[in-house]
Design a protein around this motif. Structure first.
Motif, PDB file in Angstrom:
ATOM      1  N   ASN A 242       3.333  -0.579  -3.112  1.00 51.98           N
ATOM      2  CA  ASN A 242       3.427  -1.788  -2.277  1.00 51.98           C
ATOM      3  C   ASN A 242       4.422  -1.605  -1.143  1.00 51.98           C
ATOM      4  N   VAL A 243       5.517  -0.890  -1.407  1.00 51.11           N
ATOM      5  CA  VAL A 243       6.506  -0.636  -0.355  1.00 51.11           C
ATOM      6  C   VAL A 243       5.889   0.190   0.773  1.00 51.11           C
ATOM      7  N   VAL A 244       5.140   1.236   0.409  1.00 49.59           N
ATOM      8  CA  VAL A 244       4.488   2.077   1.416  1.00 49.59           C
ATOM      9  C   VAL A 244       3.516   1.249   2.252  1.00 49.59           C
ATOM     10  N   LYS A 245       2.730   0.410   1.610  1.00 53.15           N
ATOM     11  CA  LYS A 245       1.752  -0.413   2.337  1.00 53.15           C
ATOM     12  C   LYS A 245       2.443  -1.410   3.267  1.00 53.15           C
ATOM     13  N   GLU A 246       3.523  -2.014   2.784  1.00 54.92           N
ATOM     14  CA  GLU A 246       4.244  -2.987   3.608  1.00 54.92           C
ATOM     15  C   GLU A 246       4.878  -2.324   4.825  1.00 54.92           C
ATOM     16  N   LEU A 247       5.474  -1.150   4.619  1.00 61.68           N
ATOM     17  CA  LEU A 247       6.093  -0.442   5.740  1.00 61.68           C
ATOM     18  C   LEU A 247       5.061  -0.018   6.777  1.00 61.68           C
ATOM     19  N   TYR A 248       3.883   0.400   6.301  1.00 62.43           N
ATOM     20  CA  TYR A 248       2.834   0.798   7.245  1.00 62.43           C
ATOM     21  C   TYR A 248       2.298  -0.417   8.008  1.00 62.43           C
ATOM     22  N   SER A 249       2.064  -1.525   7.289  1.00 58.01           N
ATOM     23  CA  SER A 249       1.556  -2.732   7.945  1.00 58.01           C
ATOM     24  C   SER A 249       2.548  -3.275   8.970  1.00 58.01           C
ATOM     25  N   ALA A 250       3.849  -3.085   8.693  1.00 57.28           N
ATOM     26  CA  ALA A 250       4.874  -3.570   9.613  1.00 57.28           C
ATOM     27  C   ALA A 250       5.115  -2.610  10.774  1.00 57.28           C
ATOM     28  N   GLY A 251       4.510  -1.426  10.736  1.00 54.91           N
ATOM     29  CA  GLY A 251       4.678  -0.450  11.811  1.00 54.91           C
ATOM     30  C   GLY A 251       5.917   0.406  11.664  1.00 54.91           C
ATOM     31  N   ALA A 252       6.602   0.320  10.505  1.00 54.36           N
ATOM     32  CA  ALA A 252       7.810   1.117  10.299  1.00 54.36           C
ATOM     33  C   ALA A 252       7.476   2.587  10.084  1.00 54.36           C
ATOM     34  N   ILE A 253       6.296   2.883   9.549  1.00 55.59           N
ATOM     35  CA  ILE A 253       5.808   4.257   9.426  1.00 55.59           C
ATOM     36  C   ILE A 253       4.450   4.334  10.111  1.00 55.59           C
ATOM     37  N   GLN A 254       4.105   5.514  10.611  1.00 56.46           N
ATOM     38  CA  GLN A 254       2.888   5.651  11.416  1.00 56.46           C
ATOM     39  C   GLN A 254       1.771   6.415  10.710  1.00 56.46           C
ATOM     40  N   VAL A 255       2.109   7.183   9.660  1.00 60.22           N
ATOM     41  CA  VAL A 255       1.130   8.025   8.980  1.00 60.22           C
ATOM     42  C   VAL A 255       1.195   7.768   7.477  1.00 60.22           C
ATOM     43  N   VAL A 256       0.037   7.650   6.844  1.00 62.68           N
ATOM     44  CA  VAL A 256      -0.035   7.514   5.386  1.00 62.68           C
ATOM     45  C   VAL A 256      -1.017   8.554   4.850  1.00 62.68           C
ATOM     46  N   VAL A 257      -0.559   9.358   3.919  1.00 61.96           N
ATOM     47  CA  VAL A 257      -1.409  10.346   3.248  1.00 61.96           C
ATOM     48  C   VAL A 257      -1.831   9.742   1.904  1.00 61.96           C
ATOM     49  N   VAL A 258      -3.154   9.642   1.660  1.00 60.75           N
ATOM     50  CA  VAL A 258      -3.678   8.921   0.497  1.00 60.75           C
ATOM     51  C   VAL A 258      -4.523   9.851  -0.370  1.00 60.75           C
ATOM     52  N   GLU A 259      -4.322   9.762  -1.674  1.00 57.25           N
ATOM     53  CA  GLU A 259      -5.165  10.497  -2.629  1.00 57.25           C
ATOM     54  C   GLU A 259      -6.564   9.883  -2.634  1.00 57.25           C
ATOM     55  N   HIS A 260      -7.565  10.748  -2.771  1.00 58.94           N
ATOM     56  CA  HIS A 260      -8.949  10.271  -2.634  1.00 58.94           C
ATOM     57  C   HIS A 260      -9.322   9.228  -3.680  1.00 58.94           C
TER      58      HIS A 260
END
Length: 569
Positions: free
Chosen positions: A35-53
């Motif tokens: 949830n932290v990773v998703k929130e940071l990405y949605s807020a624009g704090a991080i620009q890239v997300v690597v996701v397991e298939h």
């Protein structure tokens, strides 16, 4: 702001990547970390997300550009790389284009050149959706026969004509190995499919087939009730024996078909082999460590031993625990049908071990959060051997014993102790002086939760007692919420014979149950009544149940009839 979020992250690698603007999502992360990773990405704090298939179907975040880095994954069951399902690739593509932000999205798929035309065809053109019912037909028919929806062979064939598979047979006959699309071909294909499926269910002792009539058997009812494969129930029935011990139960449980889908990753054999050396029960690794059964067995032992594992393997273990708990309930039913007492009690004990994550030989105090083996040993030296002993201590003495704990940890201890079940059991044998051989013996059991609670008003009315709310099971090592259940068992320990059993879920403060069984031959019997929990260790109860059986009236009548026949002759 980023620092506040990073404090919630325990994974050091994830902390480092997030600080550089890159997030990682995989099954080994906790729900909070994801949830932290998703929130940071949605807020624009991080620009890239690597996701397991594997997470593509539950992913809610979107991007302007999606890159699919390869279209294959390693399948440990087949020991080779296999392609992603085309539906998963389409789902990954669907994450491209952010709603209300982008007018279009981009997706790049990296694959072998030989697969390029294949993906171009299926990604740009609609692809058919086919039925896989024929792969799971055994469990479907077994469940429908159990509910009496299907009672004859013709009912089973008619049932098939209402399925999506029936609609697709004529549209894509080659996919279903159909020789033609005429009514004769369709009828023969369905009849053959249904007949072979019913024969398999009959040989597994899940159903009975009498000419064209179908009826459910006990194993089939167990399979459909607990939603497990018919082949798994067949395995339990053929493998369990009167003398099965805890070690044998773990071995049989690990070979259940439900664990065939547990991930087997490349290079995992060495880690599992090292893990096996630290486990108390030796695992038969004739099939090699790259086997679902061996991995399941080792993960269960690591759960009982409270071993720390890598995040990925930890996620595998968390996924199999609820399945194992459900399978053990089915195992208890299969054993009860055979009338074996000791294996049934062992299976109940194994269920407690799975929920609390400890061996039955460990101190029951280790169910309490923050109590380690050393602290449990210290408590036992002070005469505190059970959770009830800890609750009965004076507050000052208890605080002194747990002086190494902070206030927040003491709150966790109090929460668990308050949730720990304290149930008073009373029983009564109906007409105990009139029991005769062959008659039905009835035992009434009354249960009352927290009967000795001094804080409750003794004059509590019936309505308030009925509205009593039972808290979910407290366990920091079980991955999902669970309600406690109980087994009431009557058995003869000397003969290892189970006479009667009932599963109880106490949703009220007070509960009454009735158990019955057929009285044995004339004599006096020292039976026992067991009250077993499926979730907590140390709260089981055992009572002596003495029954005196008189000579049956039927025997006297039959002797009189024989005398009359002799006189007539």
């Amino acid at each position: 702001d980023m620092k506040d979020y990073l404090k919630q992250i325990k994974n050091e690698t994830l902390k480092q990547t997030l600080s550089q603007g890159v997030g990682i999502l995989h099954t080994g992360l906790t729900e909070t970390e994801q949830n932290v990773v998703k929130e940071l990405y949605s807020a624009g704090a991080i620009q890239v997300v690597v996701v397991e298939h594997k997470l593509c179907w539950g992913l809610t975040i979107a991007a302007h550009l999606v890159i699919v880095m390869g279209t294959q994954y390693y399948d440990g069951t087949e020991h080779r790389y296999v392609d992603y399902p085309i539906t998963s690739v389409v789902q990954m593509m669907g994450r491209a284009c952010r709603p209300l932000e982008d007018s279009n999205g981009k997706c790049s798929i990296f694959c072998y050149s030989a697969k390029k035309e294949f993906y171009k065809k299926f990604l740009y053109e609609p692809f058919p959706v086919e039925s896989h019912l024929d792969h799971f037909l055994h469990n479907h028919l077994n469940a429908e026969i159990g509910t009496k929806t299907i009672e004859t062979f013709q009912d089973a064939v008619d049932y098939m004509t209402w399925t999506f598979m029936w609609r697709r047979l004529t549209q894509n006959p080659n996919y279903y190995n159909l020789q033609g699309t005429s009514n004769r071909h369709l009828s023969d294909h369905l009849s053959e499919l249904v007949e072979s499926t019913l024969n398999d269910l009959e040989s597994s002792k899940c159903i009975s087939v009498d000419d064209m009539d179908l009826a459910p058997l006990n194993l089939g009812m167990i399979s459909s009730y607990y939603y497990i494969n018919y082949s798994t129930v067949e395995l339990f029935n053929s493998s369990l024996a009167k003398g099965t011990k805890m070690k044998g139960l773990m071995e049989i449980l690990s070979h259940a078909g439900e664990f065939e889908t547990i991930p087997l990753r490349q290079g995992e054999e060495r880690a599992l082999e090292r893990l096996s050396r630290r486990m108390p029960v030796k695992v038969s690794a004739d099939e090699g460590y790259h086997s679902p059964a061996v991995k399941t067995h080792l993960l269960l032992q690591s759960h009982f031993s409270r071993q720390n594992l890598s995040p990925t393997i930890q996620a595998d273990r968390d996924g199999l625990l609820p399945i194992a708990s459900r399978l053990l309930s089915a195992i208890v039913d299969v054993i009860s049908s055979a009338g074996w007492l000791e294996p049934a009690l062992a299976a109940m004990e194994l269920s407690q071990m799975i929920v609390q994550g400890m061996w039955s030989t460990d101190s029951v105090l280790m169910q309490i959060p923050h109590i380690t083996k050393d602290l449990a040993t210290k408590c036992q030296k002070s005469g505190i051997k059970s959770i009830f002993d800890l609750l009965d201590m004076e507050d000052d003495d208890r605080l002194k014993l747990l002086s190494s704990m902070s206030a927040s940890k003491l709150d966790d201890v109090a929460t668990m102790c308050n949730a720990y079940p304290n149930i008073e059991l009373k029983y009564e044998i109906v007409d105990s002086d009139e029991i005769t051989a062959g008659s039905r013996v009835e035992v009434l059991v009354s249960l009352e939760r927290d009967a000795d609670d001094e804080d409750e008003d003794e004059d509590m009315d019936t309505k308030t007692a009925a509205d009593h709310v039972v808290e979910p099971v407290y366990s920091q090592r079980y991955p999902e919420p669970k309600n406690e259940a109980w087994w009431i068992v009557i058995g003869d320990p000397k003969k290892n014979k189970l006479m009667s059993i009932k599963r109880v879920i106490m949703r009220k403060k007070m509960h009454k149950s009735k158990l019955d069984f057929i009285a044995p031959a004339e004599g006096t019997y020292d039976f026992k009544l067991f009250f077993m929990c499926d979730s907590y260790l140390g709260c089981d109860q055992e009572y002596k149940l003495k029954i005196k059986v008189a000579e049956g009236e039927e025997d006297d009548d039959s002797e009189d009839d024989d005398d009359e026949d002799e006189d007539e002759s």
